[in-house]
Design a protein around this motif. Structure first.
Motif, PDB file in Angstrom:
ATOM      1  N   ASP A   1       0.811  -1.212   0.000  1.00 42.31           N
ATOM      2  CA  ASP A   1       0.000   0.000   0.000  1.00 42.31           C
ATOM      3  C   ASP A   1       0.845   1.263   0.000  1.00 42.31           C
ATOM      4  O   ASP A   1       0.488   2.262  -0.602  1.00 42.31           O
ATOM      5  CB  ASP A   1      -0.944   0.015   1.208  1.00 42.31           C
ATOM      6  N   MET A   2       1.945   1.280   0.712  1.00 39.50           N
ATOM      7  CA  MET A   2       2.790   2.469   0.742  1.00 39.50           C
ATOM      8  C   MET A   2       4.148   2.090   1.313  1.00 39.50           C
ATOM      9  O   MET A   2       4.338   2.010   2.524  1.00 39.50           O
ATOM     10  CB  MET A   2       2.136   3.554   1.585  1.00 39.50           C
ATOM     11  N   ASP A   3       5.093   1.865   0.412  1.00 42.17           N
ATOM     12  CA  ASP A   3       6.369   1.316   0.883  1.00 42.17           C
ATOM     13  C   ASP A   3       7.149   2.278   1.783  1.00 42.17           C
ATOM     14  O   ASP A   3       7.820   1.844   2.711  1.00 42.17           O
ATOM     15  CB  ASP A   3       7.222   0.822  -0.281  1.00 42.17           C
ATOM     16  N   ILE A   4       7.017   3.585   1.534  1.00 41.30           N
ATOM     17  CA  ILE A   4       7.771   4.544   2.348  1.00 41.30           C
ATOM     18  C   ILE A   4       7.274   4.516   3.787  1.00 41.30           C
ATOM     19  O   ILE A   4       8.053   4.422   4.731  1.00 41.30           O
ATOM     20  CB  ILE A   4       7.642   5.956   1.752  1.00 41.30           C
ATOM     21  N   ALA A   5       5.957   4.603   3.933  1.00 38.64           N
ATOM     22  CA  ALA A   5       5.386   4.581   5.279  1.00 38.64           C
ATOM     23  C   ALA A   5       5.715   3.258   5.972  1.00 38.64           C
ATOM     24  O   ALA A   5       5.974   3.221   7.179  1.00 38.64           O
ATOM     25  CB  ALA A   5       3.876   4.779   5.215  1.00 38.64           C
ATOM     26  N   ALA A   6       5.727   2.159   5.204  1.00 39.06           N
ATOM     27  CA  ALA A   6       6.039   0.860   5.796  1.00 39.06           C
ATOM     28  C   ALA A   6       7.440   0.875   6.389  1.00 39.06           C
ATOM     29  O   ALA A   6       7.668   0.386   7.492  1.00 39.06           O
ATOM     30  CB  ALA A   6       5.919  -0.231   4.735  1.00 39.06           C
TER      31      ALA A   6
END
Lengths: 265, 311, 359
Positions: free
Chosen positions: C218-223
């Motif tokens: 869904d959102m690699d940066i936030a992960a």
């Protein structure tokens, strides 16, 4: 004077020293030093493009500054990946909500516990015994956060369908689930109405008060900043121009100039 | 030991011994590369303007070539057959916009990608239903005699092909830079929302782009077909164009051209000089390996800008 | 029977997190297992078992594997066929190299070998994303198939390049591979493998590992910022997915077709599996089964329809028409419900839950 706030605040938890960051020829930060002290609420303010978000990005390892060091919990580091920052206890929310849109509120907050879940792959595949026990322990912790933020009703709703204000709250929940020592909030109240802002302010104060979490936040609404923060750091064009208690910063001539746009010559 | 020798010593030794041969291989490869460039160009045009990874590009090339050769077989002159085929490709662009793109607007890219795979199946079946599955020989009078230029053997046909591709690319460049439609296209490629907000009709742009990609495919199909006959395997050229795309970047026209040349030359040289050591047929995957190694060092592709991630 | 959850209160988090929290769902899954284990072997004839049920289960397993990687972890792969081939050839080398090894162990070890290969080809995912990665995975597809074609060691120096599966049994005398194998034994063997692996997949995706996959998707940066190690997480997805695909490939070769040949695992196979998960539903375990069923049944249906209506159409035309109908159906499905059959099933359940009221 010895107010309650000052007695509560401890020694520096994080020290950023002489941070300089540039993208190609654009200087985002030049020679910025700042401290975040234990248990305080620090506000970082400044006009648009002052380098506030860049500063948070440097602190949690998303950007690597060309010069300068970060000391967190007594350990100095130069380069670090964001997931390592998370492991040392830094959590963060984003200016534009960065939730996992395909997952429910519950699952989003549960991701905050990932670092603390240890059961290996095979137990996970069985989802039984120790893995199940672990899962349930974390579930009850997460439920406490859900209660605290008053988002019980949207537990099983995919976050992509939620209104903006609630998404911001879920994002705070995810950060809190990490039980961070240092919580970075990037414009937690952007785009909210007065009522939502009041709710969010209350949550931030409660987090600081009940869990003793150190908080650094970026915010544009001055009344919120003055009410919430113990100390304010002002950035302008990538430089630090003021640092101190809210009242003194408000009267600082450099700060007034920066906001009103007096030419620097 | 023998294997290492065959990989690290023999190829270089034979290149050194016979530089004319190396040059011939290189030129032959570059000219195949021109074909890859043309197919990749069609991909890039569509990806830039509509964000669709058009897997059907290879089949569009086949379909265009089949239509062209079918018209010739019915006794039409070359220019008329070209016009008919170009018109068919334009009509197809309208149909695709209407049936596939419009109902799927705002869907995720993977969904659109899958839709173009569906389109590939449809066109494969349709093309062969109408024109039959046989090999159609194609001769539009391009000379095919070998020439010796400065001691190096070159095929005339390849030179013509290169010239045609060169002028096509030049024409496209003028179209994009100098015409109002071209400017609108670039605006759409930059930012859909912004382009919409200044009143650029997105749907018209899509139709134009798909039609242009269809005509580029037609040229590629005619050239390829003149060489090997028009047959089903043309559609497989698309698979060769994919590594060109990662090498050159999905949105870069110069990237598609240079990438195509690199892949064409690289795989030919690899096949000729390293083929014997590895059992041959490494052309199948060499381009992918090359693109992959390249990506590890430069993830943004040849001409892409460095990506600065923001949060 | 009505599909209602009213009155079924959860009094503990454990109950709320059960695989099938609603009683009717538990009933359905029990019924499905009962039919699969008892009714199908009793009522199904050889044709049904060998040409429909077994390929369906094998495809479902491969689709499950790809769905873990693409639907849950968000990494699009076009290399499924290549990984299936690794599983098939690994099984062949293991079965012929160690004749005493139990066939279940052979399949599992082949799966682990495929997982390691998948791990290797997963490394580019650190640097490249989306379609760039999808194209890069084609490298594995082409390279692996080329390798199995070129090096005779893989086929034990057989002259034709096509090799047949040796005779192997489980529990002493139930032959599941080789020419003498009994269709019912084969079917039950595949079914058990698929059932266990599907259950494991369901467990994985609802726990820690599944959440970290979905976070990366869904959102690699936030992960990464909440502490997920991107490379480790993606590599795990590649490894687990390849494990499933490897076993699917092994079963395809050893149990379904009875022979190992690289052509069975070409790029068309990769696309076929990708179709299954898109039509079935990305990020859904049930969807993998629905998609596999759809893709297995559709050609059979298209084959038989003209004959049923009494039309005589030349074979070539039928093939071309099939291709057209197949393509058109895919576009149609994507337009009607881009989230696949699993989503339709879910919507159906919601409607049923509220019935007889519209909302």
């Amino acid at each position: 004077m010895g107010t309650l706030a000052e007695r509560r605040i401890g020694p520096p938890l994080l020290k950023a020293e002489q941070i300089s960051l540039a993208f190609g020829g654009v200087r985002a930060l030049s020679d910025v030093s700042l401290e975040i002290r234990e248990h305080e609420i620090l506000a970082i303010i400044g006009p648009n493009g002052a380098g506030k978000t860049s500063m948070l990005n440097v602190i949690n390892g998303f950007y690597h500054p060309q010069r300068g060091t970060i000391t967190f919990k007594g350990e100095t580091r130069r380069r670090m990946r964001p997931h390592q920052a998370a492991e040392t206890g830094i959590a963060r929310t984003f200016q534009n909500v960065a939730l996992f849109r395909g997952m429910t509120t519950l699952d989003n907050v549960m991701t905050g516990r990932l670092l603390r879940m240890r059961r290996n792959f095979l137990w996970q595949a069985l989802h039984w015994g120790p893995a199940l026990k672990e899962e349930l322990e974390h579930r009850s912790f997460v439920e406490r956060i859900i209660d605290f933020l008053e988002i019980q009703a949207i537990r099983k709703v995919p976050v992509g369908q939620l209104p903006y204000g609630l998404q911001k709250r879920v994002e705070l929940g995810r950060a809190l689930a990490m039980e961070p020592t240092l919580l970075l909030l990037d414009e937690p109240m952007a785009g909210m109405n007065v009522e939502e802002k009041e709710d969010m302010s209350r949550f931030i104060l409660d987090v600081n008060d009940e869990f003793g979490t150190t908080i650094a936040l970026i915010e544009h609404d001055m009344s919120v900043v003055m009410d919430l923060s113990d100390r304010v750091v002002v950035l302008d064009y990538g430089r630090k121009i003021a640092d101190g208690p809210p009242d003194s910063v408000r009267r600082n001539q450099d700060v007034i100039d920066a906001y009103l746009g007096v030419s620097h010559d | 030991m023998e294997f290492l020798d065959a990989v690290f010593v023999t190829p270089f030794a034979s290149m050194w011994d016979n530089p004319e041969f190396l040059l011939e291989v290189l030129i032959g490869g570059l000219l195949t590369g021109v074909m890859y460039s043309l197919v990749a160009l069609g991909f890039v045009l569509i990806y830039k303007a509509s964000g669709v990874f058009n897997f059907a590009q290879g089949t569009m090339v086949l379909f265009a070539a089949l239509t062209f050769v079918g018209m010739l077989e019915k006794g039409m002159p070359v220019w008329a057959a070209f016009l008919v085929a170009a018109t068919v490709m334009t009509a197809m662009a309208f149909a695709i916009e209407w049936v596939v793109l419009r109902p799927l607007v705002n869907q995720e890219q993977i969904i659109l990608f899958m839709a173009t795979i569906g389109l590939t199946f449809f066109l494969d079946g349709f093309g062969q239903l109408v024109w039959g599955g046989d090999v159609h020989p194609l001769d539009i009078g391009i000379p095919k005699d070998p020439l010796i230029i400065g001691g190096v053997l070159v095929n005339e046909f390849d030179l013509v092909a290169a010239a045609v591709c060169g002028s096509l690319v030049a024409a496209l460049a003028v179209f994009f830079q100098k015409t109002a439609v071209g400017r609108a296209l670039r605006a759409v490629a930059d930012d859909h929302q912004a382009a919409l907000s200044v009143g650029i009709p997105l749907k018209t742009i899509w139709v134009i782009v798909w039609a242009v990609a269809g005509v580029v495919g037609l040229v590629a199909g005619i050239l390829w077909g003149s060489n090997l006959g028009v047959q089903f395997s043309i559609a497989l050229v698309a698979l060769k164009a994919l590594p060109v795309l990662i090498l050159g970047g999905f949105t870069s026209v110069p990237g598609a051209i240079v990438g195509g040349l690199i892949v064409g030359a690289g795989e030919k040289v690899a096949e000729v000089f390293w083929g014997p050591a590895t059992g041959g047929a490494i052309e199948d995957w060499f381009a992918y390996g090359l693109a992959l190694v390249f990506l590890l060092f430069r993830p943004q592709g040849l001409f892409g800008e460095r990506i600065i991630e923001r949060v | 029977m009505l599909y209602r959850e009213a009155g079924q209160f959860k009094t503990s988090y454990a109950a709320d997190q059960a695989v099938f929290p609603i009683r009717q769902d538990r009933f359905l899954i029990a019924a499905a297992l009962l039919i699969a284990y008892v009714a199908v072997p009793l009522l199904g004839n050889e044709y049904w078992l060998l040409t429909i049920m077994i390929p369906f289960l094998v495809f479902a397993l491969a689709a499950l594997g790809l769905n873990l990687l693409t639907g849950y972890a968000g990494q699009v792969s076009l290399g499924t066929g290549g990984f299936m081939a690794v599983g098939a050839f690994a099984t062949y080398k293991l079965a012929t190299g160690f004749p005493g090894l139990n066939i279940v162990a052979v399949f599992l070890i082949a799966g682990v070998i495929t997982a390691l290969v998948g791990l290797l080809f997963g490394f580019p995912s650190l640097r490249i994303k989306g379609f760039y990665l999808a194209v890069a995975t084609l490298a594995s597809q082409f390279f692996l198939i080329w390798m199995f074609n070129k090096f005779p060691w893989f086929t034990n120096y057989s002259s034709s390049g096509v090799i047949s599966a040796p005779q192997r049994a489980v529990l002493g005398h139930f032959y599941v591979t080789g020419a003498e194998a009994n269709p019912v034994d084969k079917y039950l063997f595949v079914l058990s493998f698929v059932a266990v692996l599907a259950f494991a997949a369901k467990n994985l995706v609802r726990g820690r590992i599944g959440r970290s996959w979905m976070a990366i998707r869904d959102m690699d940066i936030a992960a990464e910022i909440i502490g997920i190690h991107p490379l480790k997480t993606k590599l795990l997805a590649f490894a687990v997915s390849s494990f499933y695909c490897g076993i699917a490939g092994a079963m395809w070769a050893f149990i379904y077709t009875g022979g190992v040949e690289p052509l069975a695992f070409d790029i068309d196979r990769s696309f076929q599996i990708l179709f299954m998960i898109i039509i079935g539903g990305l990020g859904s375990i049930l969807g993998s089964f629905l998609g596999a069923g759809f893709i297995v049944l559709l050609p059979i249906f298209l084959d038989n329809t003209p004959r049923l209506v009494g039309l005589e159409i030349p074979v070539n035309t039928v093939t071309n028409l099939q291709s057209m109908i197949f393509g058109a159906l895919i576009v149609f499905f994507l337009i009607v419900e881009p989230r696949g059959l699993a989503r339709l099933w879910q919507i159906g359940k919601e409607k049923l839950r509220l019935w007889p009221f519209p909302y």
